[in-house]
Write a protein that holds these residues in place. Sequence first.
Motif, PDB file in Angstrom:
ATOM      1  N   SER A  35     -26.203  66.812  -8.429  1.00  0.00           N
ATOM      2  CA  SER A  35     -26.138  65.368  -8.201  1.00  0.00           C
ATOM      3  C   SER A  35     -27.516  64.758  -8.448  1.00  0.00           C
ATOM      4  N   GLN A  68     -18.627  62.186 -11.149  1.00  0.00           N
ATOM      5  CA  GLN A  68     -18.127  61.289 -10.110  1.00  0.00           C
ATOM      6  C   GLN A  68     -19.234  60.304  -9.784  1.00  0.00           C
ATOM      7  N   GLN A  70     -20.585  57.817  -6.874  1.00  0.00           N
ATOM      8  CA  GLN A  70     -20.514  57.378  -5.485  1.00  0.00           C
ATOM      9  C   GLN A  70     -21.413  56.157  -5.352  1.00  0.00           C
ATOM     10  N   THR A  71     -20.801  55.006  -5.115  1.00  0.00           N
ATOM     11  CA  THR A  71     -21.595  53.778  -4.986  1.00  0.00           C
ATOM     12  C   THR A  71     -22.267  53.751  -3.621  1.00  0.00           C
ATOM     13  N   ARG A  72     -23.500  53.273  -3.621  1.00  0.00           N
ATOM     14  CA  ARG A  72     -24.278  53.161  -2.388  1.00  0.00           C
ATOM     15  C   ARG A  72     -24.832  51.750  -2.326  1.00  0.00           C
ATOM     16  N   ASN A  77     -26.722  54.340  -7.401  1.00  0.00           N
ATOM     17  CA  ASN A  77     -25.537  55.157  -7.167  1.00  0.00           C
ATOM     18  C   ASN A  77     -25.896  56.636  -7.180  1.00  0.00           C
ATOM     19  N   ARG A  78     -25.000  57.434  -6.627  1.00  0.00           N
ATOM     20  CA  ARG A  78     -25.137  58.884  -6.698  1.00  0.00           C
ATOM     21  C   ARG A  78     -24.156  59.372  -7.753  1.00  0.00           C
ATOM     22  N   TYR A  79     -24.655  60.205  -8.655  1.00  0.00           N
ATOM     23  CA  TYR A  79     -23.825  60.755  -9.726  1.00  0.00           C
ATOM     24  C   TYR A  79     -23.703  62.256  -9.511  1.00  0.00           C
TER      25      TYR A  79
END
Length: 121
Positions: A35, A68, A70-72, A77-79
């Motif tokens: 990630s 994937q 993941q919006t923060r 964002n986290r990818y």
Amino acid sequence: MSIQALSWCIHQKCPTPTSKLVLFVLSNYADEQHSCYPSEGHIGRVCGVSDRQVRTHLKVLAELGLLQIQTRKGTSNRYILGVEADFRSGAEAQFRTVRKQGSAYTKETLKKRGTLNDLAG
């Protein structure tokens, strides 16, 4: 930097060169959990494209099951890359072709087919 993520990225097929480049940048920044957290602006500067193009290609890669998102709130964002086989849930199957058993030129298949000298008579 995750060598495993970079190696995985090399073998992935992407619809466009820019998508592949975005995937390479994410793979380069990936940690041991595959990630990373780069901003869209930073990815765009590294790739030489606009933030909007980065968002488009990230969406395409997510739809293909290669990552994937993941919006923060308030930060980037986290990818999460789809390095693990169970993560992709079959998305890889539409790209990779599996060689049929016996299609390789092994000693057994050459014995069955014969040699060029046998064909010549």
